[in-house]
Write a protein that holds these residues in place. Sequence first.
Motif, mmCIF file in Angstrom:
data_model
loop_
_atom_site.group_PDB
_atom_site.id
_atom_site.type_symbol
_atom_site.label_atom_id
_atom_site.label_comp_id
_atom_site.label_asym_id
_atom_site.label_seq_id
_atom_site.Cartn_x
_atom_site.Cartn_y
_atom_site.Cartn_z
ATOM 1 N N SER A 269 10.604 -1.735 -2.621
ATOM 2 C CA SER A 269 10.423 -0.372 -2.137
ATOM 3 C C SER A 269 9.895 0.485 -3.283
ATOM 4 O O SER A 269 9.933 0.079 -4.460
ATOM 5 N N ALA A 270 9.440 1.690 -2.948
ATOM 6 C CA ALA A 270 8.933 2.587 -3.989
ATOM 7 C C ALA A 270 10.026 2.910 -5.004
ATOM 8 O O ALA A 270 9.779 2.923 -6.218
ATOM 9 N N ALA A 271 11.242 3.144 -4.516
ATOM 10 C CA ALA A 271 12.353 3.468 -5.421
ATOM 11 C C ALA A 271 12.708 2.284 -6.316
ATOM 12 O O ALA A 271 12.975 2.446 -7.520
ATOM 13 N N GLN A 272 12.725 1.077 -5.744
ATOM 14 C CA GLN A 272 13.037 -0.113 -6.533
ATOM 15 C C GLN A 272 11.986 -0.365 -7.596
ATOM 16 O O GLN A 272 12.311 -0.704 -8.746
ATOM 17 N N ASP A 274 9.956 1.869 -8.978
ATOM 18 C CA ASP A 274 10.061 2.904 -10.015
ATOM 19 C C ASP A 274 11.200 2.585 -10.987
ATOM 20 O O ASP A 274 11.051 2.745 -12.213
ATOM 21 N N GLU A 275 12.322 2.134 -10.448
ATOM 22 C CA GLU A 275 13.453 1.780 -11.316
ATOM 23 C C GLU A 275 13.107 0.610 -12.220
ATOM 24 O O GLU A 275 13.436 0.599 -13.417
ATOM 25 N N ASP A 278 10.839 1.772 -14.997
ATOM 26 C CA ASP A 278 11.605 2.502 -16.011
ATOM 27 C C ASP A 278 12.344 1.540 -16.933
ATOM 28 O O ASP A 278 12.386 1.727 -18.161
ATOM 29 N N ILE A 292 17.551 -5.547 -11.110
ATOM 30 C CA ILE A 292 17.145 -4.567 -10.104
ATOM 31 C C ILE A 292 17.116 -5.247 -8.743
ATOM 32 O O ILE A 292 16.466 -6.280 -8.567
#
Length: 317
Positions: A269-272, A274-275, A278, A292
């Motif tokens: 996903s986009a959130a995964q 991005d994490e 990072d 992750i």
Amino acid sequence: MRWLPASADASASPTTVAVAYSAGADSTALLLAAQQRWPGRVQALHVHHGLQAAADGFEALAVSFCELHGIGLQVRRVQAAHAPRQSPEDAARDVRYTTLADMAQQAGASAVLLGQHADDQAETLLLALSRGAGLPGLAAMPDRFERHGVVFGRPLLGLPSRTLREWLETAGHAFVDDPTNTDLRYTRNRIRAILIPAWETCFPGFRPLLARSAGHAAQAQVLLDDLARIDLAQTGMPPAIQGLQSLSRERQANALRHWLRCSAGVAASAAQLDELLDQIADCRTRGHRIRIKVASGFVTREGGHLAFARLAGTSPI
């Protein structure tokens, strides 16, 4: 036609062309068109999912229709129950493709033709937009793809559903309407019943325009895949963390999406993502740990590289 191997061309030696035949309007039109194009060389493949009471009637019509038109038919009954964290629709689709591929291989078919049409393509693109999808989703459905060692083709993507139904009704051919297609609990059905008529009112003839947009997205995705392969050739497979750090964040994201899709059959996903990006940026010491959650598993650090570990009891998408 580009979605058939050269050996399936009418001028070549006889071979079998399979059609995924549900007994609905779209697949009925496709089956009859295929029989006209390759008489005596068509095999209908009917998958009984066992998910609704009407399925027995679908099978009965498929049997009688193929007998009437002299078309060979294979019927396979399956159980399409979904696993934890999997939607019923995804489970049914996965079982269907696996079953169709197996049936086609048993029949010696050179390809399996699918009945999706221009309305289905428009619905797919609108559904992808509603979910904030990236380029793979916005590319909608390809007219040709391979799965489980079998070529699948969608020769009707340029034709609207109305044209197919009018042809069948004019000729008096029988077909069934799946009652679940009017169930507005499903997002795709709401798009079909509400959004598509609204688009038709505002933008007559919109279907080929949406298809053109999907084609542009598909072309752009091909270029991104080429770039990902170039970058992963430098970082290694699985990718080395230092190699990823030498790329821009955007190229890291593109390479990681490609790696996860090709090596594990999953999408972050986009959130995964991005994490994960990072964590890669912060990974400057030997003891830095990465773990992750992504789809049905975890992206972890193993030495200087990333790895994907699937959860027990899960399988690729």
